[in-house]
Motif scaffolding. Structure first.
Motif: not given
Length: 259
Positions: A94-104
């Motif tokens: 889920x690395x790609x998903x974790x990279x979205x944390x700043x967006x959230x």
């Protein structure tokens, strides 16, 4: 010696072993789907069609292995420590998903509302991250780690919208039991929400999934029929004016789509 054992036919043992594994997966999945609320042994037995004795025996074994834990205060079952430890080995998935944390984080900061990152897993959506907003009035429809049927909640609908119409209908039919558990929600309504979101992946839900809660979600760009993530916010409906909703939509598009 005739080679016989008291273990029964090999094929029967193999089938029994497979059934036990699937039951364990179902028990863990059901418990995870309840989030902070937790589950009870009785509910597990009823939902999975197990006898109370079988459910009790399996729950005890899972607790002994630390795959489940029983809360000492309310007695409810929740996911255990070992599941978290094993999950560390799957972080790369889920690395790609974790990279979205700043967006959230940015969505929560700019809107003031609690924001969520959801990932698709088969026919389910899983909350993998939550960023708290600054608003005094909050709605928490899903907890990190909680799993729900794809299409249950704005993030799930947003991901569902990425599929072809026939596949949307098939997925909703396959998970109809989850939708039937929500008062007033029908398969037709879920399909209609997904179809309405197809042009841009944006979903707005006014109390479709939880009374008094408005959810706004946006699909993270993906390949056709391969949705992976969605970003959503949830807030008490009374705290969101039409102008607020428009502002949230703009923020989501700005942060997720970089428009």
């Amino acid at each position: 010696m005739n080679g016989s054992t008291d273990e029964g036919p090999p094929a029967a043992n193999k089938n029994a072993g497979t059934q036990t594994i699937l039951r364990i997966v179902d028990i863990l999945g059901l418990t995870a789907s309840q989030g902070a609320q937790g589950a009870s042994t009785a509910a597990i037995a009823d939902r999975l069609g197990l006898s109370r004795a079988t459910a009790h025996r399996m729950v005890k074994a899972l607790r002994d292995a630390e795959l489940l834990r029983r809360d000492p205060v309310d007695g409810r079952l929740r996911i255990g420590r070992l599941v978290w430890e094993l999950g560390l080995g799957a972080v790369m998935e889920i690395e790609d998903g974790l990279a979205l944390r700043p967006t959230v984080d940015a969505v929560a900061r700019r809107t003031g509302h609690t924001a969520y990152l959801l990932a698709r897993h088969g026919l389910d959506s899983v909350c993998i991250y939550r960023a708290e907003g600054r608003s005094v009035l909050r709605a928490i429809p899903v907890e990190p780690g909680q799993r729900r049927a794809l299409g249950l909640g704005t993030g799930g609908v947003a991901m569902l919208s990425a599929y072809d119409p026939s596949e949307i209908a098939r997925i909703v039919r396959a998970r109809r039991e989850a939708f039937d558990s929500i008062p007033g929600l029908t398969e037709e309504r879920v399909i209609a929400l997904a179809m309405a979101a197809k042009p841009d992946g944006l979903v707005v839900s006014h109390a479709n999934f939880l009374p008094g809660v408005t959810g706004i979600g946006l699909l993270v760009p993906c390949r056709p029929n391969d949705p992976r993530f969605a970003v959503t916010i949830a807030a008490p409906s009374a705290s969101l004016t039409a102008q607020d909703e428009q502002r949230v939509r703009k923020v989501l598009r700005s942060e997720v789509l970089r428009e």
